[in-house]
Design a protein around this motif. Sequence first.
Motif, PDB file in Angstrom:
ATOM      1  N   GLN A   1     -62.407  16.011   5.506  1.00  0.00           N
ATOM      2  CA  GLN A   1     -63.428  15.301   5.287  1.00  0.00           C
ATOM      3  C   GLN A   1     -63.150  13.933   5.446  1.00  0.00           C
ATOM      4  O   GLN A   1     -64.276  13.309   6.406  1.00  0.00           O
ATOM      5  CB  GLN A   1     -63.425  15.276   3.840  1.00  0.00           C
ATOM      6  CG  GLN A   1     -64.238  16.355   3.116  1.00  0.00           C
ATOM      7  CD  GLN A   1     -65.958  16.716   3.361  1.00  0.00           C
ATOM      8  OE1 GLN A   1     -66.093  16.581   4.354  1.00  0.00           O
ATOM      9  NE2 GLN A   1     -66.451  16.526   2.335  1.00  0.00           N
ATOM     10  N   PHE A   2     -62.149  13.205   5.379  1.00  0.00           N
ATOM     11  CA  PHE A   2     -61.950  11.752   5.805  1.00  0.00           C
ATOM     12  C   PHE A   2     -61.937  11.517   7.361  1.00  0.00           C
ATOM     13  O   PHE A   2     -62.420  10.595   7.749  1.00  0.00           O
ATOM     14  CB  PHE A   2     -60.945  11.013   5.141  1.00  0.00           C
ATOM     15  CG  PHE A   2     -59.420  11.501   5.516  1.00  0.00           C
ATOM     16  CD1 PHE A   2     -58.974  10.556   6.505  1.00  0.00           C
ATOM     17  CD2 PHE A   2     -58.554  12.341   4.973  1.00  0.00           C
ATOM     18  CE1 PHE A   2     -57.588  10.979   7.107  1.00  0.00           C
ATOM     19  CE2 PHE A   2     -57.279  12.485   5.672  1.00  0.00           C
ATOM     20  CZ  PHE A   2     -56.952  11.835   6.650  1.00  0.00           C
ATOM     21  N   PRO A   3     -61.430  12.505   8.232  1.00  0.00           N
ATOM     22  CA  PRO A   3     -61.420  12.419   9.544  1.00  0.00           C
ATOM     23  C   PRO A   3     -62.753  12.338  10.091  1.00  0.00           C
ATOM     24  O   PRO A   3     -63.214  11.442  11.076  1.00  0.00           O
ATOM     25  CB  PRO A   3     -60.638  13.617  10.248  1.00  0.00           C
ATOM     26  CG  PRO A   3     -59.910  13.810   9.190  1.00  0.00           C
ATOM     27  CD  PRO A   3     -60.602  13.791   7.814  1.00  0.00           C
ATOM     28  N   LEU A   4     -63.671  13.135   9.591  1.00  0.00           N
ATOM     29  CA  LEU A   4     -65.138  13.094  10.124  1.00  0.00           C
ATOM     30  C   LEU A   4     -65.870  11.786   9.559  1.00  0.00           C
ATOM     31  O   LEU A   4     -66.596  11.073  10.452  1.00  0.00           O
ATOM     32  CB  LEU A   4     -65.592  14.308   9.191  1.00  0.00           C
ATOM     33  CG  LEU A   4     -67.235  14.295   9.584  1.00  0.00           C
ATOM     34  CD1 LEU A   4     -67.280  14.907  11.083  1.00  0.00           C
ATOM     35  CD2 LEU A   4     -68.055  15.472   8.957  1.00  0.00           C
ATOM     36  N   MET A   5     -65.256  11.135   8.676  1.00  0.00           N
ATOM     37  CA  MET A   5     -65.988   9.888   8.170  1.00  0.00           C
ATOM     38  C   MET A   5     -65.325   8.816   9.221  1.00  0.00           C
ATOM     39  O   MET A   5     -66.250   8.065   9.622  1.00  0.00           O
ATOM     40  CB  MET A   5     -65.433   9.522   6.665  1.00  0.00           C
ATOM     41  CG  MET A   5     -66.132   8.032   6.190  1.00  0.00           C
ATOM     42  SD  MET A   5     -67.777   8.290   5.723  1.00  0.00           S
ATOM     43  CE  MET A   5     -68.227   6.745   5.007  1.00  0.00           C
ATOM     44  N   VAL A   6     -64.157   9.045   9.637  1.00  0.00           N
ATOM     45  CA  VAL A   6     -63.667   7.793  10.665  1.00  0.00           C
ATOM     46  C   VAL A   6     -64.449   8.131  11.914  1.00  0.00           C
ATOM     47  O   VAL A   6     -64.811   6.980  12.494  1.00  0.00           O
ATOM     48  CB  VAL A   6     -62.094   8.317  10.791  1.00  0.00           C
ATOM     49  CG1 VAL A   6     -61.608   7.291  12.126  1.00  0.00           C
ATOM     50  CG2 VAL A   6     -61.224   7.904   9.599  1.00  0.00           C
ATOM     51  N   LEU A   7     -64.694   9.393  12.225  1.00  0.00           N
ATOM     52  CA  LEU A   7     -65.305   9.494  13.769  1.00  0.00           C
ATOM     53  C   LEU A   7     -66.640   8.801  13.401  1.00  0.00           C
ATOM     54  O   LEU A   7     -67.382   8.183  14.462  1.00  0.00           O
ATOM     55  CB  LEU A   7     -65.439  10.909  13.880  1.00  0.00           C
ATOM     56  CG  LEU A   7     -64.211  11.702  14.289  1.00  0.00           C
ATOM     57  CD1 LEU A   7     -64.564  13.171  14.699  1.00  0.00           C
ATOM     58  CD2 LEU A   7     -63.665  10.921  15.657  1.00  0.00           C
ATOM     59  N   ILE A   8     -67.353   8.959  12.223  1.00  0.00           N
ATOM     60  CA  ILE A   8     -68.821   8.431  12.390  1.00  0.00           C
ATOM     61  C   ILE A   8     -68.656   6.817  12.242  1.00  0.00           C
ATOM     62  O   ILE A   8     -69.593   6.176  12.621  1.00  0.00           O
ATOM     63  CB  ILE A   8     -69.582   8.935  11.211  1.00  0.00           C
ATOM     64  CG1 ILE A   8     -69.447  10.455  11.318  1.00  0.00           C
ATOM     65  CG2 ILE A   8     -71.194   8.742  11.146  1.00  0.00           C
ATOM     66  CD1 ILE A   8     -70.031  11.303   9.961  1.00  0.00           C
ATOM     67  N   MET A   9     -67.889   6.431  11.356  1.00  0.00           N
ATOM     68  CA  MET A   9     -67.915   4.985  10.929  1.00  0.00           C
ATOM     69  C   MET A   9     -67.377   4.080  11.833  1.00  0.00           C
ATOM     70  O   MET A   9     -67.740   2.619  11.975  1.00  0.00           O
ATOM     71  CB  MET A   9     -67.100   4.772   9.652  1.00  0.00           C
ATOM     72  CG  MET A   9     -67.837   5.101   8.404  1.00  0.00           C
ATOM     73  SD  MET A   9     -69.659   4.888   8.278  1.00  0.00           S
ATOM     74  CE  MET A   9     -69.411   2.988   8.251  1.00  0.00           C
ATOM     75  N   ALA A  10     -66.252   4.639  12.909  1.00  0.00           N
ATOM     76  CA  ALA A  10     -65.679   3.563  13.848  1.00  0.00           C
ATOM     77  C   ALA A  10     -66.882   2.803  14.703  1.00  0.00           C
ATOM     78  O   ALA A  10     -66.756   1.772  14.849  1.00  0.00           O
ATOM     79  CB  ALA A  10     -64.474   4.445  14.572  1.00  0.00           C
ATOM     80  N   PRO A  11     -67.657   4.028  15.241  1.00  0.00           N
ATOM     81  CA  PRO A  11     -68.724   3.284  16.150  1.00  0.00           C
ATOM     82  C   PRO A  11     -69.732   2.279  15.513  1.00  0.00           C
ATOM     83  O   PRO A  11     -70.040   1.208  15.932  1.00  0.00           O
ATOM     84  CB  PRO A  11     -69.431   4.460  16.647  1.00  0.00           C
ATOM     85  CG  PRO A  11     -68.687   5.705  16.332  1.00  0.00           C
ATOM     86  CD  PRO A  11     -67.794   5.280  15.196  1.00  0.00           C
ATOM     87  N   ALA A  12     -69.920   2.479  14.047  1.00  0.00           N
ATOM     88  CA  ALA A  12     -70.757   1.817  13.225  1.00  0.00           C
ATOM     89  C   ALA A  12     -70.252   0.392  13.011  1.00  0.00           C
ATOM     90  O   ALA A  12     -70.647  -0.602  13.185  1.00  0.00           O
ATOM     91  CB  ALA A  12     -71.027   2.467  12.013  1.00  0.00           C
TER      92      ALA A  12
ATOM     93  N   SER B   1     -75.570   3.616   6.691  1.00  0.00           N
ATOM     94  CA  SER B   1     -74.678   4.406   7.467  1.00  0.00           C
ATOM     95  C   SER B   1     -73.743   5.067   6.598  1.00  0.00           C
ATOM     96  O   SER B   1     -73.207   6.190   6.610  1.00  0.00           O
ATOM     97  CB  SER B   1     -74.097   3.569   8.497  1.00  0.00           C
ATOM     98  OG  SER B   1     -73.282   4.258   9.302  1.00  0.00           O
ATOM     99  N   ILE B   2     -72.982   4.029   5.601  1.00  0.00           N
ATOM    100  CA  ILE B   2     -71.848   4.721   4.807  1.00  0.00           C
ATOM    101  C   ILE B   2     -72.560   5.656   3.951  1.00  0.00           C
ATOM    102  O   ILE B   2     -71.940   7.034   3.682  1.00  0.00           O
ATOM    103  CB  ILE B   2     -71.313   3.426   3.855  1.00  0.00           C
ATOM    104  CG1 ILE B   2     -70.537   2.582   4.829  1.00  0.00           C
ATOM    105  CG2 ILE B   2     -70.443   4.101   2.853  1.00  0.00           C
ATOM    106  CD1 ILE B   2     -70.218   1.408   3.773  1.00  0.00           C
ATOM    107  N   LEU B   3     -73.627   5.501   3.159  1.00  0.00           N
ATOM    108  CA  LEU B   3     -74.168   6.335   2.369  1.00  0.00           C
ATOM    109  C   LEU B   3     -74.541   7.904   3.123  1.00  0.00           C
ATOM    110  O   LEU B   3     -74.420   9.047   2.512  1.00  0.00           O
ATOM    111  CB  LEU B   3     -75.420   5.932   1.786  1.00  0.00           C
ATOM    112  CG  LEU B   3     -75.227   4.977   0.775  1.00  0.00           C
ATOM    113  CD1 LEU B   3     -76.621   4.500   0.051  1.00  0.00           C
ATOM    114  CD2 LEU B   3     -74.407   5.434  -0.521  1.00  0.00           C
ATOM    115  N   GLY B   4     -75.422   7.593   4.425  1.00  0.00           N
ATOM    116  CA  GLY B   4     -75.613   8.994   5.120  1.00  0.00           C
ATOM    117  C   GLY B   4     -74.690   9.436   5.755  1.00  0.00           C
ATOM    118  O   GLY B   4     -74.590  10.705   5.462  1.00  0.00           O
TER     119      GLY B   4
END
Lengths: 277, 296
Positions: free
Chosen positions: B172-183, B217-220
């Motif tokens: 779970q947390f690596p997926l969050m890293v992948l989405i949030m880093a560009p944001a 973005s965080i919520l999404g």
Amino acid sequence: MTWFSKFRKLPFWSWFWFLLGVLYFVLPLYATLDFSLRMERGTLSLKAYEVAFSDPQFLNTFLYSIFLAVMTIIFSIALVVPTAYWIRLRLPQARRIVEFITLMPFVVPAIILVFGLIRIYSSPFEIPFTSIVIMQPLTNFKVGTNILIIGGYTVLGLPYMYRSVDTGMRTVDVRTLTEAAQSMGANWGTIITKIILPNVRTALLSGALLTFAIVVGEVVLASFLGIPAFGPYLFLLGQHRAYEPAALAFTTFLLTWAAMGIIQMVTGGQGQAAGAH
Amino acid sequence: MATTILPAEKTKSQPSNWKNWIGVIPFFIFAILFLLLPSVRLFVGSFTNESGNFTLANMAELFSQKVILDAYKISIQVSSITALAGGILGFMLAYSVTVGGLPKSLRSALITFSGVASNFAGVPLAFAFVATLGRTGFITAIMKTYFNLNIYDKGFNLYSFIGLCLTYLYFQFPLMVLIMAPALDGLKKEWKEAAMNLGANTFQYWLKVALPVLLPSILGSMILLFGNAFGAYATAYALTGGALPIVTILIGAQIRGDVLHNPGLGFAMAMGMVVIMAVSLGGYSWLQARTERWLK
């Protein structure tokens, strides 16, 4: 106060979270490696790896999974490249619907997909409104289940393959390339295989490796369709052995690492997430 | 993009419109055979009783059978907890390597790590956690030797709710890293400078500027993590052997043999799951679109 301001400059919390994340990432892997090396009492050895790799069942199922992965990759490329190409060239209005379809695996997870596939293809094909059977149920024979699983894997890999190829085509001007090729008398087959495919090879490689990572360890589709693949084998091995599954789990991790590493190298991009959870 | 077609182009392609669809026919046939038909079969089945007539009974039973309600409850709990915890940990990690002041080289290392970890799931992941937190696992042993603490005596059990959550967190947390880093990369330096010039401190900048921009973005992303965990089957099955009855495990049992004693109910369960997944994906893309206005 100077030591304090220096301390403030050091991004303490950033390091804290970073190390916490690294710990969470590394600990299970270290534990698996450590465990897999302890098959022989009192000493560290590669015994578990030797035993695991020398099981003929391992080789058979692993090669079978690789076969499925290769077939899935070939089929996905044959399906996705012409579609993405055609949409870019002729049919931009189909983009939204095709993109929507490629995102469906996020809505229909593997377990639901295999449920639907089994229920649809476990009855024989009949000519509509008659009871003349033209084909036995796909779930009843080996070629049939192979078709189902390759189709299913293609669906699961679709979001990654399509996005990868579409991004690849955005960077090369497919329209100009096509017009140039056409003006020199190339036909559609030549354009796709000789012009488009080589130009999106990086995208194809990253799509293919992601598909590979999904397929090789996949267990849901394989076990419900009764396919002798690596995932179900690993699962069964875990039921009655201790060290060999750890050895194979670590090997799987290294494979995933290799696939992702190559993607990073060729694309230099953000990396993507996939996986049969 | 459909909206950017020039009018001239549109009229030009109008006369031979149907011919333009030829190139995408194979794709649509594939989608019909491997996505549409199976989904429609489940949909129709969930409104059909055992003699083949239309019924709403399956849907009603979905909300009255305790086994099913409990399964949905556990699934939703596991997914929410791991989405929240994974979301926070992933965000902080993404923060630390983007705007958090850590060396640049750590960033690409973390992104690669995350790409691998978010793909390292299913049976191997379950085995890794057994080796870590199982009864003879690495951390269990460390706790026993150095802290004289048997975590299994204290109520911890890997093959239970908490164990499943800890295991899911791994992808779970690596997926969050992948989405949030560009944001997080999209946060403009000028915003921070402007805030500082107006006398804001770092805390105020985050509270009043950065977080409101990033919030959708965080919520999404957390909603996406929720769906990610909700659809998971292999990890849970390999870890608990089906002992923890989450929705996917129950559906798996229903495929193997009609454990609910009503095929229609099995279809209805699958449909319920598809609806929840669809809502979460819809929520994700809606919120993501809202963020993109700012973070272009």
